[in-house]
Design a protein around this motif. Sequence first.
Motif, PDB file in Angstrom:
ATOM      1  N   ASP A   1       0.843  -1.190   0.000  1.00  0.00           N
ATOM      2  CA  ASP A   1       0.000   0.000   0.000  1.00  0.00           C
ATOM      3  C   ASP A   1       0.882   1.245   0.000  1.00  0.00           C
ATOM      4  O   ASP A   1       2.080   1.164  -0.237  1.00  0.00           O
ATOM      5  CB  ASP A   1      -0.974  -0.012   1.186  1.00  0.00           C
ATOM      6  CG  ASP A   1      -0.285  -0.084   2.533  1.00  0.00           C
ATOM      7  OD1 ASP A   1      -0.852  -0.687   3.462  1.00  0.00           O
ATOM      8  OD2 ASP A   1       0.831   0.483   2.663  1.00  0.00           O
ATOM      9  N   SER A   2       0.292   2.378   0.259  1.00  0.00           N
ATOM     10  CA  SER A   2       1.008   3.646   0.136  1.00  0.00           C
ATOM     11  C   SER A   2       2.190   3.760   1.093  1.00  0.00           C
ATOM     12  O   SER A   2       3.090   4.586   0.868  1.00  0.00           O
ATOM     13  CB  SER A   2       0.048   4.813   0.367  1.00  0.00           C
ATOM     14  OG  SER A   2      -0.513   4.740   1.661  1.00  0.00           O
ATOM     15  N   ARG A   3       2.226   2.961   2.136  1.00  0.00           N
ATOM     16  CA  ARG A   3       3.354   3.033   3.072  1.00  0.00           C
ATOM     17  C   ARG A   3       4.676   2.631   2.438  1.00  0.00           C
ATOM     18  O   ARG A   3       5.743   2.978   2.931  1.00  0.00           O
ATOM     19  CB  ARG A   3       3.079   2.138   4.280  1.00  0.00           C
ATOM     20  CG  ARG A   3       1.987   2.646   5.209  1.00  0.00           C
ATOM     21  CD  ARG A   3       1.697   1.651   6.295  1.00  0.00           C
ATOM     22  NE  ARG A   3       1.075   0.447   5.764  1.00  0.00           N
ATOM     23  CZ  ARG A   3       0.809  -0.634   6.500  1.00  0.00           C
ATOM     24  NH1 ARG A   3       1.152  -0.650   7.789  1.00  0.00           N
ATOM     25  NH2 ARG A   3       0.226  -1.686   5.954  1.00  0.00           N
ATOM     26  N   ASP A   4       4.607   1.889   1.348  1.00  0.00           N
ATOM     27  CA  ASP A   4       5.834   1.472   0.679  1.00  0.00           C
ATOM     28  C   ASP A   4       6.542   2.623  -0.021  1.00  0.00           C
ATOM     29  O   ASP A   4       7.741   2.594  -0.230  1.00  0.00           O
ATOM     30  CB  ASP A   4       5.521   0.409  -0.380  1.00  0.00           C
ATOM     31  CG  ASP A   4       5.102  -0.911   0.261  1.00  0.00           C
ATOM     32  OD1 ASP A   4       4.173  -1.533  -0.285  1.00  0.00           O
ATOM     33  OD2 ASP A   4       5.701  -1.296   1.274  1.00  0.00           O
ATOM     34  N   TRP A   5       5.766   3.627  -0.393  1.00  0.00           N
ATOM     35  CA  TRP A   5       6.287   4.675  -1.279  1.00  0.00           C
ATOM     36  C   TRP A   5       6.815   5.843  -0.457  1.00  0.00           C
ATOM     37  O   TRP A   5       6.080   6.733  -0.061  1.00  0.00           O
ATOM     38  CB  TRP A   5       5.182   5.109  -2.239  1.00  0.00           C
ATOM     39  CG  TRP A   5       4.693   3.943  -3.046  1.00  0.00           C
ATOM     40  CD1 TRP A   5       3.685   3.088  -2.717  1.00  0.00           C
ATOM     41  CD2 TRP A   5       5.247   3.467  -4.278  1.00  0.00           C
ATOM     42  NE1 TRP A   5       3.559   2.111  -3.679  1.00  0.00           N
ATOM     43  CE2 TRP A   5       4.498   2.317  -4.650  1.00  0.00           C
ATOM     44  CE3 TRP A   5       6.273   3.892  -5.107  1.00  0.00           C
ATOM     45  CZ2 TRP A   5       4.764   1.607  -5.814  1.00  0.00           C
ATOM     46  CZ3 TRP A   5       6.532   3.188  -6.271  1.00  0.00           C
ATOM     47  CH2 TRP A   5       5.792   2.058  -6.612  1.00  0.00           C
ATOM     48  N   GLY A   6       8.120   5.846  -0.251  1.00  0.00           N
ATOM     49  CA  GLY A   6       8.720   6.825   0.638  1.00  0.00           C
ATOM     50  C   GLY A   6       9.175   8.103  -0.026  1.00  0.00           C
ATOM     51  O   GLY A   6       9.486   9.082   0.659  1.00  0.00           O
ATOM     52  N   TYR A   7       9.194   8.110  -1.346  1.00  0.00           N
ATOM     53  CA  TYR A   7       9.718   9.274  -2.061  1.00  0.00           C
ATOM     54  C   TYR A   7       8.726   9.691  -3.139  1.00  0.00           C
ATOM     55  O   TYR A   7       8.242   8.848  -3.899  1.00  0.00           O
ATOM     56  CB  TYR A   7      11.067   8.955  -2.687  1.00  0.00           C
ATOM     57  CG  TYR A   7      12.079   8.514  -1.664  1.00  0.00           C
ATOM     58  CD1 TYR A   7      12.240   7.169  -1.353  1.00  0.00           C
ATOM     59  CD2 TYR A   7      12.838   9.452  -0.967  1.00  0.00           C
ATOM     60  CE1 TYR A   7      13.143   6.751  -0.388  1.00  0.00           C
ATOM     61  CE2 TYR A   7      13.753   9.045  -0.007  1.00  0.00           C
ATOM     62  CZ  TYR A   7      13.899   7.698   0.275  1.00  0.00           C
ATOM     63  OH  TYR A   7      14.785   7.290   1.228  1.00  0.00           O
ATOM     64  N   TRP A   8       8.464  10.989  -3.190  1.00  0.00           N
ATOM     65  CA  TRP A   8       7.456  11.522  -4.096  1.00  0.00           C
ATOM     66  C   TRP A   8       7.972  12.737  -4.839  1.00  0.00           C
ATOM     67  O   TRP A   8       8.709  13.551  -4.272  1.00  0.00           O
ATOM     68  CB  TRP A   8       6.201  11.914  -3.314  1.00  0.00           C
ATOM     69  CG  TRP A   8       5.526  10.754  -2.670  1.00  0.00           C
ATOM     70  CD1 TRP A   8       5.815  10.207  -1.456  1.00  0.00           C
ATOM     71  CD2 TRP A   8       4.458   9.981  -3.221  1.00  0.00           C
ATOM     72  NE1 TRP A   8       4.990   9.131  -1.213  1.00  0.00           N
ATOM     73  CE2 TRP A   8       4.144   8.961  -2.277  1.00  0.00           C
ATOM     74  CE3 TRP A   8       3.745  10.027  -4.415  1.00  0.00           C
ATOM     75  CZ2 TRP A   8       3.147   8.020  -2.501  1.00  0.00           C
ATOM     76  CZ3 TRP A   8       2.751   9.088  -4.637  1.00  0.00           C
ATOM     77  CH2 TRP A   8       2.461   8.101  -3.682  1.00  0.00           C
ATOM     78  N   GLY A   9       7.536  12.868  -6.087  1.00  0.00           N
ATOM     79  CA  GLY A   9       7.799  14.078  -6.840  1.00  0.00           C
ATOM     80  C   GLY A   9       6.727  15.110  -6.552  1.00  0.00           C
ATOM     81  O   GLY A   9       5.784  14.869  -5.784  1.00  0.00           O
TER      82      GLY A   9
END
Length: 122
Positions: A105-113
């Motif tokens: 889920d979204s917790r995996d995604w630690g880096y965002w543009g």
Amino acid sequence: VQLQASGGGLVQAGGSLRLSCAASGRTFTNWIMGWFRQAPGKEREFVARITWNLGTTHYADSVKGRCTISRDSAKNMVYLQMNSLNFEDTAVYYCAAARTLRYGDSRDWGYWGQGTKVTVSS
């Protein structure tokens, strides 16, 4: 890690756009790169992801068959080709990076543009 998304704009329904994400700050071997979007008044949702090494892809049902995610390892770029766009595709699109998909889920995604806006006109 820095992610810079670009390529959004105004497009007529049925048209196409290619979003780009410039990734920098480290090597992305074994990482997963993804695209998410957030429409006005709605929660952010997953669009597509790709593994950096093998290029394995996965798509949300809403875009399957219309979108293609790809990466250029030499240039550290990730792309999202979107075809047959419709009004429901109007959203801010975000590029994201994950080390692993531990939670799914979204917790995996630690880096965002910073996001790039796509507006589809009818």
